[in-house]
Design a protein around this motif. Structure first.
Motif, PDB file in Angstrom:
ATOM      1  N   LYS A  36       0.830  -1.207   0.000  1.00 46.14           N
ATOM      2  CA  LYS A  36       0.000   0.000   0.000  1.00 46.14           C
ATOM      3  C   LYS A  36       0.866   1.258   0.000  1.00 46.14           C
ATOM      4  O   LYS A  36       0.808   2.063   0.920  1.00 46.14           O
ATOM      5  CB  LYS A  36      -0.947   0.009   1.193  1.00 46.14           C
ATOM      6  CG  LYS A  36      -2.032  -1.049   1.148  1.00 46.14           C
ATOM      7  CD  LYS A  36      -2.822  -1.073   2.430  1.00 46.14           C
ATOM      8  CE  LYS A  36      -3.496   0.264   2.694  1.00 46.14           C
ATOM      9  NZ  LYS A  36      -4.275   0.260   3.939  1.00 46.14           N
ATOM     10  N   SER A  38       2.368   4.798  -0.231  1.00 42.29           N
ATOM     11  CA  SER A  38       1.779   6.141  -0.110  1.00 42.29           C
ATOM     12  C   SER A  38       2.771   7.201  -0.575  1.00 42.29           C
ATOM     13  O   SER A  38       2.716   8.353  -0.142  1.00 42.29           O
ATOM     14  CB  SER A  38       1.363   6.412   1.341  1.00 42.29           C
ATOM     15  OG  SER A  38       2.488   6.298   2.207  1.00 42.29           O
ATOM     16  N   LEU A  41       1.618  10.518  -1.890  1.00 39.81           N
ATOM     17  CA  LEU A  41       1.000  11.422  -0.922  1.00 39.81           C
ATOM     18  C   LEU A  41       2.035  12.305  -0.219  1.00 39.81           C
ATOM     19  O   LEU A  41       1.740  13.429   0.178  1.00 39.81           O
ATOM     20  CB  LEU A  41       0.212  10.634   0.127  1.00 39.81           C
ATOM     21  CG  LEU A  41      -0.949   9.798  -0.389  1.00 39.81           C
ATOM     22  CD1 LEU A  41      -1.571   9.001   0.735  1.00 39.81           C
ATOM     23  CD2 LEU A  41      -1.993  10.686  -1.065  1.00 39.81           C
ATOM     24  N   ARG A 111       2.995   9.245   9.380  1.00 38.93           N
ATOM     25  CA  ARG A 111       1.687   8.588   9.274  1.00 38.93           C
ATOM     26  C   ARG A 111       0.639   9.279  10.136  1.00 38.93           C
ATOM     27  O   ARG A 111      -0.552   9.299   9.801  1.00 38.93           O
ATOM     28  CB  ARG A 111       1.812   7.112   9.676  1.00 38.93           C
ATOM     29  CG  ARG A 111       0.560   6.301   9.368  1.00 38.93           C
ATOM     30  CD  ARG A 111       0.877   4.844   9.211  1.00 38.93           C
ATOM     31  NE  ARG A 111       1.720   4.569   8.067  1.00 38.93           N
ATOM     32  CZ  ARG A 111       1.278   4.491   6.817  1.00 38.93           C
ATOM     33  NH1 ARG A 111      -0.010   4.699   6.546  1.00 38.93           N
ATOM     34  NH2 ARG A 111       2.107   4.216   5.829  1.00 38.93           N
ATOM     35  N   VAL A 117      -1.797  11.092   4.403  1.00 35.61           N
ATOM     36  CA  VAL A 117      -1.300   9.757   4.754  1.00 35.61           C
ATOM     37  C   VAL A 117      -2.152   9.158   5.859  1.00 35.61           C
ATOM     38  O   VAL A 117      -2.516   7.977   5.816  1.00 35.61           O
ATOM     39  CB  VAL A 117       0.177   9.821   5.182  1.00 35.61           C
ATOM     40  CG1 VAL A 117       0.667   8.448   5.623  1.00 35.61           C
ATOM     41  CG2 VAL A 117       1.042  10.341   4.041  1.00 35.61           C
ATOM     42  N   THR A 120      -5.531   7.761   4.716  1.00 33.43           N
ATOM     43  CA  THR A 120      -5.504   6.490   3.964  1.00 33.43           C
ATOM     44  C   THR A 120      -4.914   5.346   4.786  1.00 33.43           C
ATOM     45  O   THR A 120      -4.704   4.258   4.258  1.00 33.43           O
ATOM     46  CB  THR A 120      -4.674   6.660   2.675  1.00 33.43           C
ATOM     47  OG1 THR A 120      -3.340   7.065   3.011  1.00 33.43           O
ATOM     48  CG2 THR A 120      -5.318   7.689   1.757  1.00 33.43           C
ATOM     49  N   SER A 121      -4.640   5.593   6.069  1.00 28.80           N
ATOM     50  CA  SER A 121      -4.046   4.569   6.930  1.00 28.80           C
ATOM     51  C   SER A 121      -5.128   3.755   7.620  1.00 28.80           C
ATOM     52  O   SER A 121      -6.125   4.307   8.091  1.00 28.80           O
ATOM     53  CB  SER A 121      -3.135   5.212   7.984  1.00 28.80           C
ATOM     54  OG  SER A 121      -2.078   5.918   7.381  1.00 28.80           O
TER      55      SER A 121
END
Length: 225
Positions: A36, A38, A41, A111, A117, A120-121
């Motif tokens: 996944k 990121s 981002l 994060r 970030v 989308t975590s």
């Protein structure tokens, strides 16, 4: 009974969840097997955090394998004294551990603080990075305070205990005199292995071998008319 659960039953429960969880996810949710990324981002912090963490953790793992799975008698047979071993372990292991910890702290801050970030975590993403930071902290603390100051030798306690777990001859009594800091570090590490199959950590077992035989992706500029 409590000691038997912590140092015999609990490790085997974790190993079972680790193996069965990976097989279940691979067979039932193969498209969820991803890191996944990121990167699109946020790139600046990711570049430093990811580089420090991955290189640091690689050497941390190598050091753990050498320290926990190789019997102390092997080092002595090779002429490596206990003093030389501990100097190398503390210096090289300390540098690798600090690099991994700094990288993990950067990734954790990224994060939680970067809105895109964080949005989308998943819960697993947040749990894993926090666990990794705590595990690295407890590992560095346990090694620095106990090995260097009290002379504790994990090669004669934790080493045979973990090898006993892997060879199905566990002996909980070997963990009786292990400092509390090491016990916390070990229990948290097993906790990480328990949640591993259900998080992005599964990408560790994905080797891009097919990339060696893939055709190049060719990009051409579109000429506007």
């Amino acid at each position: 009974m409590w000691e038997q659960f912590l140092w015999v039953i609990y490790p085997y429960l974790v190993i079972t969840v680790f193996i069965v969880g990976h097989l279940y996810r691979l067979n039932n949710h193969p498209f969820s097997w991803t890191s996944k990324s990121s990167e699109f981002l946020e790139k600046r912090v990711l570049k430093w955090g990811s580089t420090l963490f991955h290189w640091g953790i690689l050497f941390v793992v190598i050091g753990h394998v050498a320290g926990l799975l190789v019997p102390v008698s092997v080092y002595r047979a090779l002429g490596v004294s206990d003093e030389a071993y501990h100097v190398i372990a503390l210096s090289a292991g300390g540098i690798a551990g600090l690099a991994a910890l700094l990288g993990a702290l950067l990734l954790m801050g990224r994060r939680f603080r970067v809105k895109r970030v964080r949005a989308t975590s998943s819960v697993g993403d947040l749990l894993v990075i926090v666990l990794l930071v705590i595990i690295l902290l407890t590992g560095l603390t346990a090694t620095g305070t106990n090995v260097s100051h009290t002379g504790f030798d994990y090669r004669t306690t934790i080493n045979p205990w973990i090898r006993g777990i892997l060879t199905f001859r566990p002996d909980a009594s070997l963990m009786e005199k292990v400092p509390v800091a090491f016990k916390i570090h070990i229990l948290l590490a097993f906790g990480l292995f328990a949640v591993w199959p259900f998080t992005r950590l599964v990408h560790v077992f994905s080797l891009p071998i097919t990339y060696l035989s893939r055709s190049y992706v060719v990009y051409r500029r579109h000429s506007s008319r």
